[in-house]
Each structure stands twice: as structure tokens, then as C-alpha cells.
Design an enzyme around this catalytic site. Structure first.
Site, PDB file in Angstrom:
ATOM      1  N   HIS A  96      47.672  37.472  26.204  1.00 23.26           N
ATOM      2  CA  HIS A  96      47.596  36.002  26.154  1.00 23.26           C
ATOM      3  C   HIS A  96      48.510  35.461  25.053  1.00 23.26           C
ATOM      4  O   HIS A  96      49.302  34.537  25.276  1.00 23.26           O
ATOM      5  CB  HIS A  96      46.156  35.560  25.858  1.00 23.26           C
ATOM      6  CG  HIS A  96      45.218  35.689  27.007  1.00 23.26           C
ATOM      7  ND1 HIS A  96      45.536  35.311  28.289  1.00 23.26           N
ATOM      8  CD2 HIS A  96      43.932  36.126  27.051  1.00 23.26           C
ATOM      9  CE1 HIS A  96      44.489  35.525  29.080  1.00 23.26           C
ATOM     10  NE2 HIS A  96      43.513  36.019  28.355  1.00 23.26           N
ATOM     11  N   HIS A 153      44.253  42.812  26.180  1.00 19.21           N
ATOM     12  CA  HIS A 153      43.961  41.569  26.899  1.00 19.21           C
ATOM     13  C   HIS A 153      44.339  40.345  26.059  1.00 19.21           C
ATOM     14  O   HIS A 153      45.082  39.464  26.513  1.00 19.21           O
ATOM     15  CB  HIS A 153      42.466  41.528  27.248  1.00 19.21           C
ATOM     16  CG  HIS A 153      42.048  40.341  28.040  1.00 19.21           C
ATOM     17  ND1 HIS A 153      41.684  40.414  29.367  1.00 19.21           N
ATOM     18  CD2 HIS A 153      41.926  39.025  27.697  1.00 19.21           C
ATOM     19  CE1 HIS A 153      41.366  39.209  29.804  1.00 19.21           C
ATOM     20  NE2 HIS A 153      41.494  38.347  28.806  1.00 19.21           N
ATOM     21  N   GLU A 154      43.838  40.296  24.835  1.00 18.01           N
ATOM     22  CA  GLU A 154      44.108  39.127  23.987  1.00 18.01           C
ATOM     23  C   GLU A 154      45.554  39.115  23.493  1.00 18.01           C
ATOM     24  O   GLU A 154      46.161  38.049  23.366  1.00 18.01           O
ATOM     25  CB  GLU A 154      43.139  39.114  22.806  1.00 18.01           C
ATOM     26  CG  GLU A 154      41.666  38.982  23.199  1.00 18.01           C
ATOM     27  CD  GLU A 154      41.387  37.761  24.069  1.00 18.01           C
ATOM     28  OE1 GLU A 154      42.065  36.721  23.898  1.00 18.01           O
ATOM     29  OE2 GLU A 154      40.498  37.849  24.937  1.00 18.01           O
TER      30      GLU A 154
END
Length: 227
Positions: free
Chosen positions: A33, A29-30
Site C-alpha cells: 500500500h 501487505h502494508e
């Protein structure tokens, strides 16, 4: 053990599977980003070493503890400077959406692998019943939790990704007003999520929806493999 059962949101026997899932889900997820922010011209995350699949770089201890106790949590937010984007609004939306979409992708991949293992007889071929149970629990946990993280992060309240997407889509006049109330919105969000009486209207329904998604897509993939 009884004490842990009382304070944990998840059954203690599933705790190792939740932790493994979180390592994978939060890291991707990170990373998503950070990767897309850097790709669109903002090197902030890259300079801080966040464009990596090393879990240690992305984890926030308090966020993990809250996820285990309250059912929601977070990883270390990836810093993004939208001023570095060539198309700030469009690029910011993509960067914000990349995190939740990575969890959706993981859920789909989990469904695909789980259905394949089941339909091609890999599970029935295993002679160790405990190993079979562990595989079932892992994939059930992995799929549902990733669907949940996808839904949870799309809530349009700060500091979640859904809020950033809505903020960018809103007319500038409305976005400016949203920013003025942002600090209070975060407090309201935390109160709604943390107050036990509200959880049956917030966290619980999202987990139930995530479970429904997992059943639907597992059935779909199983039907495809089964012909």
C-alpha cells in the site's frame, strides 16, 4: 495449555507458524500500500516511515490478538491522501488492490517452493522427522493464511481494501452515499465477524475456500515439476 486451546482460533501447536506467517504477510501487505501510494505521488506514508519492510512499523497489537482469537485481524492501516494522485480513482484502486494482491503473490510463491521441495526430494532427504513435519506445517499455514488474507481483504465493507475498490468504481453519487453510511458499515461488519454464530457463514467459509485454493495450486505446481 487447555485454556489457550479454548480461546485461540488456531491450534496452539501451529501458533509459531501462524505468527511467522503474519509477520511476513502483514508486512508485505502494508508495505505494498505504502509503496504504490508513494509511487503515484502521495508521500504521506513515506513521511511516516511506512515504506519499509520493518514489521514493527506495520503491526497493530489489537489486530494481531483478534486474528489469533477470532480468526480475523489487521495491521496498522497505511494513511493515503488520494488528492495527491494524478489520477485519483485509478491510482486509489491500484493502491487498495496492492495489499490483497501481495498476499496472493505470497501464496503462489509458497505453493511454488513447497511443490519444488516435494518434487525434487528435498523433504524426503531430511533425516529429522520433526523438521519435516515443521516444514509441512509451515507451508500449509503460510499458503492457506495468505489465500485467506487475499479473500478477506476483498470483502466490500469498510475498513477493508475491497470497500475502497468498490467505492472508487462506483458512480460518484453512489460513492457519496456509501461514505455517509461508512461509520455504521464498520460497526455492522465487526458484529457479523465477531458474533460466534455468524462465523460459520463468514470466516469459516473463507478459510475453506483458501484451503481449496491451496490444494488446487499445489497440485498444479506439483504436476508441472513432476512433468
Amino acid at each position: 495449555m487447555e485454556f489457550l486451546d479454548q480461546i485461540l482460533f488456531y491450534p496452539i501447536e501451529r501458533l509459531p507458524f501462524f505468527l511467522i506467517t503474519l509477520i511476513i504477510a502483514f508486512t508485505l501487505h502494508e508495505f505494498s500500500h505504502a509503496y504504490f501510494a508513494n509511487k503515484f505521488g502521495d508521500p504521506t506514508a513515506k513521511l511516516l516511515g511506512r515504506v519499509t519492510l520493518n514489521p514493527a512499523v506495520h503491526f497493530d497489537l489489537l489486530g494481531i490478538i483478534l486474528l489469533l482469537i477470532a480468526g480475523f485481524g489487521w495491521a496498522r492501516p497505511v494513511p493515503v491522501n488520494r488528492a495527491n494522485f494524478s489520477n485519483p480513482r485509478r491510482d486509489s484502486i491500484i493502491v487498495s488492490a496492492a495489499g490483497p494482491l501481495s498476499n496472493l503473490l505470497l501464496a503462489f510463491v509458497g505453493c511454488l517452493i513447497y511443490a519444488a521441495l516435494y518434487e525434487f526430494g528435498a523433504l524426503s532427504a531430511m533425516s529429522n522427522d520433526r523438521a519435516v513435519d515443521a516444514v509441512h506445517i509451515f507451508f500449509d499455514t503460510f499458503i492457506v493464511l495468505n489465500f485467506f488474507l487475499f479473500l478477506f481483504n476483498l470483502i466490500p465493507l469498510p475498513p477493508l481494501d475491497g470497500y475502497r475498490i468498490v467505492e472508487e468504481l462506483a458512480p460518484r453519487r453512489i460513492a457519496a452515499k456509501m461514505q455517509r453510511f461508512e461509520q455504521w458499515s464498520i460497526l455492522i461488519f465487526l458484529l457479523i465477524i465477531l458474533i460466534p454464530g455468524f462465523q460459520k457463514y463468514t470466516i469459516r467459509p473463507m478459510y475453506e475456500t483458501a484451503y481449496s485454493f491451496s490444494v488446487f495450486f499445489l497440485n498444479m505446481f506439483t504436476s508441472l515439476f513432476g512433468g
